[in-house]
Scaffold this motif. Structure first.
Motif, PDB file in Angstrom:
ATOM      1  N   GLY A  92       0.814  -1.202   0.000  1.00  8.99           N
ATOM      2  CA  GLY A  92       0.000   0.000   0.000  1.00  8.99           C
ATOM      3  C   GLY A  92       0.850   1.255   0.000  1.00  8.99           C
ATOM      4  N   LYS A  93       0.214   2.381  -0.207  1.00  6.06           N
ATOM      5  CA  LYS A  93       0.885   3.678  -0.153  1.00  6.06           C
ATOM      6  C   LYS A  93       1.380   3.909   1.264  1.00  6.06           C
ATOM      7  CE  LYS A  93      -0.162   8.513  -1.259  1.00  6.06           C
ATOM      8  NZ  LYS A  93       0.502   9.045  -0.106  1.00  6.06           N
ATOM      9  N   SER A  94       2.625   4.358   1.406  1.00  2.00           N
ATOM     10  CA  SER A  94       3.189   4.470   2.756  1.00  2.00           C
ATOM     11  C   SER A  94       3.623   5.875   3.135  1.00  2.00           C
ATOM     12  CB  SER A  94       4.380   3.513   2.902  1.00  2.00           C
ATOM     13  OG  SER A  94       5.394   3.855   1.973  1.00  2.00           O
ATOM     14  N   GLY A  95       3.548   6.826   2.245  1.00  2.00           N
ATOM     15  CA  GLY A  95       3.968   8.179   2.595  1.00  2.00           C
ATOM     16  C   GLY A  95       3.501   9.168   1.540  1.00  2.00           C
ATOM     17  N   LYS A  96       4.003  10.382   1.664  1.00  3.69           N
ATOM     18  CA  LYS A  96       3.640  11.452   0.736  1.00  3.69           C
ATOM     19  C   LYS A  96       4.229  11.155  -0.636  1.00  3.69           C
ATOM     20  CE  LYS A  96       4.016  16.458   0.226  1.00  3.69           C
ATOM     21  NZ  LYS A  96       4.464  16.479  -1.157  1.00  3.69           N
ATOM     22  N   ASN A  97       3.453  11.455  -1.685  1.00  2.00           N
ATOM     23  CA  ASN A  97       3.955  11.294  -3.052  1.00  2.00           C
ATOM     24  C   ASN A  97       5.116  12.264  -3.282  1.00  2.00           C
ATOM     25  OD1 ASN A  97       1.474   9.977  -3.060  1.00  2.00           O
ATOM     26  ND2 ASN A  97       0.968  10.638  -5.122  1.00  2.00           N
ATOM     27  N   ARG A  98       6.137  11.804  -3.960  1.00  2.00           N
ATOM     28  CA  ARG A  98       7.259  12.671  -4.319  1.00  2.00           C
ATOM     29  C   ARG A  98       6.999  13.356  -5.664  1.00  2.00           C
ATOM     30  NH1 ARG A  98      12.399  11.970  -1.707  1.00  2.00           N
ATOM     31  NH2 ARG A  98      12.776  13.757  -3.016  1.00  2.00           N
ATOM     32  N   LEU A  99       6.021  12.876  -6.385  1.00  2.00           N
ATOM     33  CA  LEU A  99       5.640  13.405  -7.680  1.00  2.00           C
ATOM     34  C   LEU A  99       4.118  13.427  -7.698  1.00  2.00           C
ATOM     35  CD1 LEU A  99       6.727  13.973 -10.664  1.00  2.00           C
ATOM     36  CD2 LEU A  99       6.249  11.568 -11.081  1.00  2.00           C
ATOM     37  N   HIS A 100       3.532  14.507  -8.214  1.00  2.00           N
ATOM     38  CA  HIS A 100       2.076  14.541  -8.252  1.00  2.00           C
ATOM     39  C   HIS A 100       1.582  15.298  -9.483  1.00  2.00           C
ATOM     40  CE1 HIS A 100       2.828  18.401  -6.098  1.00  2.00           C
ATOM     41  NE2 HIS A 100       1.806  18.803  -6.820  1.00  2.00           N
ATOM     42  N   ILE A 101       0.314  15.173  -9.736  1.00  2.00           N
ATOM     43  CA  ILE A 101      -0.335  15.827 -10.871  1.00  2.00           C
ATOM     44  C   ILE A 101      -0.993  17.109 -10.382  1.00  2.00           C
ATOM     45  CG2 ILE A 101      -2.218  15.582 -12.551  1.00  2.00           C
ATOM     46  CD1 ILE A 101      -1.661  12.524 -12.444  1.00  2.00           C
ATOM     47  N   ASP A 102      -0.884  18.167 -11.163  1.00  2.00           N
ATOM     48  CA  ASP A 102      -1.626  19.407 -10.942  1.00  2.00           C
ATOM     49  C   ASP A 102      -2.718  19.485 -11.994  1.00  2.00           C
ATOM     50  OD1 ASP A 102       0.052  20.130  -8.893  1.00  2.00           O
ATOM     51  OD2 ASP A 102       0.985  21.812  -9.925  1.00  2.00           O
ATOM     52  N   VAL A 103      -3.950  19.691 -11.566  1.00  2.00           N
ATOM     53  CA  VAL A 103      -5.088  19.826 -12.475  1.00  2.00           C
ATOM     54  C   VAL A 103      -5.495  21.297 -12.450  1.00  2.00           C
ATOM     55  CG1 VAL A 103      -7.422  19.057 -13.003  1.00  2.00           C
ATOM     56  CG2 VAL A 103      -5.821  17.475 -11.906  1.00  2.00           C
ATOM     57  N   HIS A 104      -5.509  21.926 -13.628  1.00  2.44           N
ATOM     58  CA  HIS A 104      -5.787  23.361 -13.707  1.00  2.44           C
ATOM     59  C   HIS A 104      -7.211  23.623 -14.178  1.00  2.44           C
ATOM     60  CE1 HIS A 104      -1.593  24.549 -13.044  1.00  2.44           C
ATOM     61  NE2 HIS A 104      -1.329  23.405 -13.666  1.00  2.44           N
ATOM     62  N   SER A 105      -7.863  24.550 -13.503  1.00  4.62           N
ATOM     63  CA  SER A 105      -9.216  24.958 -13.889  1.00  4.62           C
ATOM     64  C   SER A 105      -9.135  26.103 -14.888  1.00  4.62           C
ATOM     65  CB  SER A 105      -9.990  25.418 -12.655  1.00  4.62           C
ATOM     66  OG  SER A 105      -9.422  26.620 -12.134  1.00  4.62           O
ATOM     67  N   GLU A 106     -10.253  26.368 -15.508  1.00  3.07           N
ATOM     68  CA  GLU A 106     -10.373  27.590 -16.299  1.00  3.07           C
ATOM     69  C   GLU A 106     -10.337  28.756 -15.312  1.00  3.07           C
ATOM     70  OE1 GLU A 106     -10.510  27.925 -19.625  1.00  3.07           O
ATOM     71  OE2 GLU A 106     -10.232  25.757 -19.772  1.00  3.07           O
ATOM     72  N   PRO A 107      -9.877  29.944 -15.718  1.00  2.17           N
ATOM     73  CA  PRO A 107      -9.845  31.080 -14.794  1.00  2.17           C
ATOM     74  C   PRO A 107     -11.199  31.293 -14.115  1.00  2.17           C
ATOM     75  CG  PRO A 107      -8.707  31.633 -16.821  1.00  2.17           C
ATOM     76  CD  PRO A 107      -9.362  30.288 -17.043  1.00  2.17           C
ATOM     77  N   GLY A 108     -11.182  31.381 -12.795  1.00  2.58           N
ATOM     78  CA  GLY A 108     -12.386  31.642 -12.022  1.00  2.58           C
ATOM     79  C   GLY A 108     -13.250  30.415 -11.757  1.00  2.58           C
ATOM     80  N   ASP A 109     -12.845  29.233 -12.235  1.00  4.96           N
ATOM     81  CA  ASP A 109     -13.673  28.030 -12.091  1.00  4.96           C
ATOM     82  C   ASP A 109     -13.102  26.993 -11.130  1.00  4.96           C
ATOM     83  OD1 ASP A 109     -15.677  28.895 -13.732  1.00  4.96           O
ATOM     84  OD2 ASP A 109     -15.019  27.766 -15.503  1.00  4.96           O
ATOM     85  N   LEU A 110     -12.245  27.409 -10.200  1.00  4.66           N
ATOM     86  CA  LEU A 110     -11.635  26.446  -9.288  1.00  4.66           C
ATOM     87  C   LEU A 110     -12.680  25.720  -8.450  1.00  4.66           C
ATOM     88  CD1 LEU A 110      -9.211  25.050  -8.045  1.00  4.66           C
ATOM     89  CD2 LEU A 110      -8.949  27.019  -6.503  1.00  4.66           C
ATOM     90  N   ASP A 111     -13.662  26.434  -7.935  1.00  4.47           N
ATOM     91  CA  ASP A 111     -14.692  25.785  -7.117  1.00  4.47           C
ATOM     92  C   ASP A 111     -15.453  24.732  -7.921  1.00  4.47           C
ATOM     93  OD1 ASP A 111     -13.986  27.316  -4.938  1.00  4.47           O
ATOM     94  OD2 ASP A 111     -15.556  28.816  -5.268  1.00  4.47           O
ATOM     95  N   LYS A 112     -15.753  25.046  -9.172  1.00  5.54           N
ATOM     96  CA  LYS A 112     -16.444  24.103 -10.049  1.00  5.54           C
ATOM     97  C   LYS A 112     -15.577  22.862 -10.301  1.00  5.54           C
ATOM     98  CE  LYS A 112     -18.514  23.988 -14.658  1.00  5.54           C
ATOM     99  NZ  LYS A 112     -18.768  24.787 -15.869  1.00  5.54           N
ATOM    100  N   LEU A 113     -14.282  23.062 -10.542  1.00  3.36           N
ATOM    101  CA  LEU A 113     -13.359  21.946 -10.761  1.00  3.36           C
ATOM    102  C   LEU A 113     -13.278  21.067  -9.517  1.00  3.36           C
ATOM    103  CD1 LEU A 113     -11.136  20.370 -12.293  1.00  3.36           C
ATOM    104  CD2 LEU A 113      -9.500  22.030 -11.338  1.00  3.36           C
ATOM    105  N   VAL A 114     -13.099  21.678  -8.360  1.00  2.00           N
ATOM    106  CA  VAL A 114     -12.986  20.915  -7.114  1.00  2.00           C
ATOM    107  C   VAL A 114     -14.263  20.113  -6.864  1.00  2.00           C
ATOM    108  CG1 VAL A 114     -12.792  21.136  -4.594  1.00  2.00           C
ATOM    109  CG2 VAL A 114     -11.226  22.398  -6.090  1.00  2.00           C
ATOM    110  N   ALA A 115     -15.409  20.706  -7.081  1.00  6.45           N
ATOM    111  CA  ALA A 115     -16.678  19.987  -6.899  1.00  6.45           C
ATOM    112  C   ALA A 115     -16.787  18.811  -7.861  1.00  6.45           C
ATOM    113  CB  ALA A 115     -17.863  20.946  -7.088  1.00  6.45           C
ATOM    114  N   ARG A 116     -16.361  19.003  -9.110  1.00  8.59           N
ATOM    115  CA  ARG A 116     -16.404  17.912 -10.083  1.00  8.59           C
ATOM    116  C   ARG A 116     -15.483  16.772  -9.669  1.00  8.59           C
ATOM    117  NH1 ARG A 116     -13.941  16.051 -14.596  1.00  8.59           N
ATOM    118  NH2 ARG A 116     -12.376  17.676 -14.729  1.00  8.59           N
TER     119      ARG A 116
END
Length: 150
Positions: A92-116
């Motif tokens: 299983g996963k045992s610690g913090k990821n050393r590499l991760h993905i950043d998902v970018h929203s359209e400008p002003g749509d962060l709340d919509k992205l997070v909810a999705r």
């Protein structure tokens, strides 16, 4: 000369986490069923190497997603561009990821992205406030891998 690459991510359920990330990023889950049929018919792999997921044959413990606009091999279904490969591992996963993905929203749509993303099974971990530069969310995918939504 630039080199080709793929990001390989350890997983507990490759098919399920590939489905999550395909939906999250708007990518396509690769379909290796034609290749699998050829390998089975030639006796190069046995049925124990194969599972069925969403009506298609896939390799047990492996699933990949690719950008829908990138080229791919028609025979194997393998993408030749932006690609994530998920592979099941016993630990299983045992610690913090050393590499991760950043998902970018359209400008002003962060709340919509997070909810999705939450609707797909992600969870919020913490908000990071950058003052005038804005803010983003550290989140986790359904297997607990950290990523950022910005």
């Amino acid at each position: 000369m630039a080199l080709g690459w793929k990001l390989v991510i350890d997983s507990a359920d490759a098919d399920a986490i590939a489905d999550f990330w395909a939906e999250a990023l708007g990518y396509e889950v690769e379909d290796p069923s034609a290749l699998i049929e050829r390998l089975l018919a030639a006796g190069r792999i046995g049925e124990e190497a194969v599972v069925e997921h969403r009506g298609r044959k896939t390799f047990r413990g492996y699933a990949a997603i690719r950008h829908p606009e990138d080229p791919f091999d028609e025979v194997s279904g393998v993408g030749r561009g932006r690609r994530l490969l998920f592979q099941d591992v016993p630990e299983g996963k045992s610690g913090k990821n050393r590499l991760h993905i950043d998902v970018h929203s359209e400008p002003g749509d962060l709340d919509k992205l997070v909810a999705r993303l939450e609707g797909l099974g992600a969870t919020r971990v913490r908000e990071v406030d950058q003052g005038p530069a804005g803010h983003w969310w550290v989140m986790q995918d359904p297997e607990g891998n950290e990523f950022c939504a910005a």
